[in-house]
Design a protein around this motif. Structure first.
Motif, PDB file in Angstrom:
ATOM      1  N   PHE A  19     -20.840   5.149   2.478  1.00  0.00           N
ATOM      2  CA  PHE A  19     -21.924   4.166   2.569  1.00  0.00           C
ATOM      3  C   PHE A  19     -23.225   4.721   1.984  1.00  0.00           C
ATOM      4  O   PHE A  19     -23.959   4.011   1.284  1.00  0.00           O
ATOM      5  N   TYR A  20     -23.510   5.956   2.275  1.00  0.00           N
ATOM      6  CA  TYR A  20     -24.749   6.581   1.799  1.00  0.00           C
ATOM      7  C   TYR A  20     -24.777   6.607   0.268  1.00  0.00           C
ATOM      8  O   TYR A  20     -25.787   6.253  -0.355  1.00  0.00           O
ATOM      9  N   TRP A 214     -25.748  15.807   0.515  1.00  0.00           N
ATOM     10  CA  TRP A 214     -25.001  15.303   1.664  1.00  0.00           C
ATOM     11  C   TRP A 214     -23.496  15.302   1.416  1.00  0.00           C
ATOM     12  O   TRP A 214     -22.731  14.938   2.308  1.00  0.00           O
ATOM     13  N   MET A 215     -23.071  15.705   0.225  1.00  0.00           N
ATOM     14  CA  MET A 215     -21.662  15.617  -0.130  1.00  0.00           C
ATOM     15  C   MET A 215     -21.018  16.999  -0.083  1.00  0.00           C
ATOM     16  O   MET A 215     -21.536  17.954  -0.675  1.00  0.00           O
ATOM     17  N   LEU A 269     -32.022   5.219   5.488  1.00  0.00           N
ATOM     18  CA  LEU A 269     -31.370   6.381   4.889  1.00  0.00           C
ATOM     19  C   LEU A 269     -31.961   7.674   5.453  1.00  0.00           C
ATOM     20  O   LEU A 269     -33.180   7.836   5.489  1.00  0.00           O
ATOM     21  N   PRO A 270     -31.134   8.602   5.904  1.00  0.00           N
ATOM     22  CA  PRO A 270     -31.654   9.857   6.463  1.00  0.00           C
ATOM     23  C   PRO A 270     -32.101  10.825   5.379  1.00  0.00           C
ATOM     24  O   PRO A 270     -31.586  10.800   4.258  1.00  0.00           O
ATOM     25  N   GLU A 271     -33.038  11.680   5.740  1.00  0.00           N
ATOM     26  CA  GLU A 271     -33.499  12.733   4.852  1.00  0.00           C
ATOM     27  C   GLU A 271     -32.407  13.790   4.699  1.00  0.00           C
ATOM     28  O   GLU A 271     -31.501  13.910   5.528  1.00  0.00           O
ATOM     29  N   THR A 288     -30.062  14.319  12.841  1.00  0.00           N
ATOM     30  CA  THR A 288     -29.451  13.626  11.705  1.00  0.00           C
ATOM     31  C   THR A 288     -27.978  13.987  11.579  1.00  0.00           C
ATOM     32  O   THR A 288     -27.127  13.123  11.352  1.00  0.00           O
ATOM     33  N   LEU A 289     -27.660  15.256  11.730  1.00  0.00           N
ATOM     34  CA  LEU A 289     -26.269  15.705  11.617  1.00  0.00           C
ATOM     35  C   LEU A 289     -25.404  15.092  12.722  1.00  0.00           C
ATOM     36  O   LEU A 289     -24.226  14.788  12.497  1.00  0.00           O
TER      37      LEU A 289
END
Length: 553
Positions: A19-20, A214-215, A269-271, A288-289
């Motif tokens: 999704f991100y 994030w990946m 959307l998270p930082e 966030t995690l």
């Protein structure tokens, strides 16, 4: 142990990553609409001089009367920039011609053919004949905005985070795009186009960094290539929207309004947790995690996370981080300096050759709408090949091969006879596809080469070189009027040079992202893991303790 191991423990490439990535790449796709928008909003329809006031009514609506007012060019079409000083009534009779009749410029304006383009900035502000350079000036101003944006947003993202500059870029593009369609001054049009160009860099650079950071390692290649496919999709969308919405102001408005939607949902959307940890905001990073873990179906693992666990897990990578960075850091140490110098050559050459081949859609001799579709579709097979080779062979070999192949095809086109247009067009199209694919690969490759603490600054700096290449390309094309051999030699040679420069860079396939300059220097010197850990017994113990804590999760 790297931060990517923590992401794997929290679900790897899970629902959050899907999704991100989708929410970030959708705006990137629509950015292509703005990059190529002037192919339609600044299109030049057929035109000729308006007749003198006393003959205007007849001359502007009758082909016969037009023949007496406007001379014909070598192809038998009305001259676009000259008219007879006095009507040549003799030309109304069949099989007659006039030689040596005095002509003048279009003092009373122009008459435009609105059958294909209902309105453009060219027809509204008469950017033809003596004023035709203003049309190219508007596009150059847009590219200048892209260049300035690369410098501004690249630096801000390393200092303020990725999310803030990205959210602002969405809003700036929506507002400046709508303002471009509203104001009736060419000067205002150029100012707002400049502001729109700035947001191109702000959106592309921050979106790619957020996706990459994030990946997990195994998903970075596909995520990076999806950026290229989203850009291709944007080109196809532009062709469809431009075909349906012919007035340039409404077209400008139609491709700008969606960014207001992106602005609103981007608050969710998270930082980047990497950036948060790097700047001492570990509490927010842990929160966030935990949300990421919950969305990926690993809520229990997320609940067990603490600041101590996360900080210890990556302490060895962040220990030498400095919160204050300058562009000098891109040249301060040997490994970073080599990466920066090579990437400067690659980005400049890739951009110059790409825009040098792709700026003139009329060379295809087809409908501009159809050419725009072909312009995007050409990239798809090349990107599929690039994806496969980046996964199986590596980034370095893929980028170098595409650049060198493109350069050879551009130079080879010089020896193809002019009457073999099909072969010439096929070779040029294939070269353009290779350059487009290498461009996307370079975005991913650059993000993986630079450490986290200067990643955005590095990407912003090399992106500036790309924009300089985009500005130089039309100048080289213009010189082609005096020397036809210069543009293909320049575009082909620089592309080959960029391919050779890539060979000096390190391979990043299946390797964790580097977090600090010190870790990158140690890796470049070829130190083994034990030798690196031996530099600091305390860091080694922290890493071992962290691994045991993570095993309990």
């Amino acid at each position: 142990m790297a931060f990517t191991d923590l992401l794997d423990a929290l679900g790897g490439v899970g629902r959050f990553q899907f999704f991100y990535t989708a929410l970030l790449l959708l705006p990137c796709g629509l950015l292509a609409c703005h990059s190529f928008l002037q192919n339609f909003t600044a299109a030049v329809p057929r035109h000729h001089c308006r007749g003198p006031a006393k003959h205007a009514a007849a001359a502007n609506h009758s082909e016969a009367w037009l023949r007496a007012i406007v001379p014909l060019d070598q192809l038998g079409a009305p001259e676009p920039c000259r008219r007879f000083m006095e009507p040549q009534w003799a030309l109304l009779s069949p099989n007659t011609s006039v030689h040596g009749a005095a002509t003048e410029s279009c003092k009373d304006g122009w008459v435009y053919d609105h059958r294909v383009f209902r309105s453009t900035i060219v027809t509204e502000w008469n950017l033809v004949c003596e004023a035709r350079t203003l049309r190219d000036l508007a596009q150059s101003i847009y590219m200048a905005g892209v260049l300035v944006g690369a410098a501004v947003f690249g630096s801000l993202a390393d200092r303020l985070g990725r999310k803030g500059p990205l959210v602002w870029s969405y809003l700036q593009l929506a507002v400046s795009g709508a303002a471009t369609a509203y104001f009736s001054s060419f000067g205002a049009y150029c100012v707002f186009r400049f502001l729109m160009g700035m947001t191109f860099s702000g959106i592309i650079l921050n979106s790619l960094s957020l996706v990459v950071e994030w990946m997990p390692t195994r998903g970075r290649t596909v995520a990076g290539v999806l950026l290229g496919f989203s850009f291709t999709l944007g080109q196809l969308i532009l062709a469809g929207v431009a075909y349906l919405v012919r007035p340039w102001r409404w077209l400008q408005f139609a491709v700008s309004v969606p960014f207001l939607v992106f602005f609103f949902y981007s608050w969710w959307l998270p930082e980047s947790s990497r950036w948060l940890l790097l700047h001492g905001r570990s509490q927010l990073a842990v929160q966030t995690l935990r949300k990421v873990a919950s969305m990926n179906g690993r809520k229990e693992e997320g609940d067990r996370l603490t600041q101590e666990v996360v900080n210890s897990y990556i302490q060895s990578e962040f220990t030498s981080t400095r919160t204050s960075n300058s562009v000098l850091d891109l040249f301060r140490t040997p490994a970073i300096r080599k990466v920066t110098c090579c990437l400067m050559v690659v980005w400049f050459s890739n951009s110059m050759a790409y825009y040098g081949l792709a700026m003139d859609l009329q060379k295809f001799g087809l409908s501009v709408y159809l050419v725009q579709v072909l312009f995007g579709v050409i990239d798809i097979p090349a990107m599929l090949v690039a994806t496969a080779t980046m996964i199986s062979v590596g980034r370095r070999a893929t980028v170098a091969s595409f650049l060198i192949l493109a350069g050879l095809m551009v130079i080879a086109n010089m020896v193809v006879p002019e009457d073999m247009q099909t072969l010439r067009t096929a070779q040029a199209a294939l070269a353009k596809g290779c350059l487009a694919s290498s461009f996307i690969c370079v975005y991913l490759f650059t993000g993986e080469l630079y450490p986290t603490e200067i990643r955005q600054m590095g990407m912003g700096f090399v992106s500036i070189n790309a924009r300089l290449g985009g500005l130089v390309a039309p100048l080289i094309t213009a010189v082609g009027e005096f020397s036809a051999i210069l543009p293909p030699v320049a575009f082909g040679a620089t592309s080959i040079l960029a391919g050779l420069a890539v060979c000096f860079l390190a391979e990043t396939r299946n390797t964790p992202l580097v977090e600090t300059i010190e870790v990158m220097e140690r890796r470049a010197k070829g130190l083994s893991k034990k030798e690196a850990e031996g530099k600091s017994e305390e860091l080694s113990l922290q890493q071992l303790g962290a691994s045991r804590l993570i095993e309990t999760i």
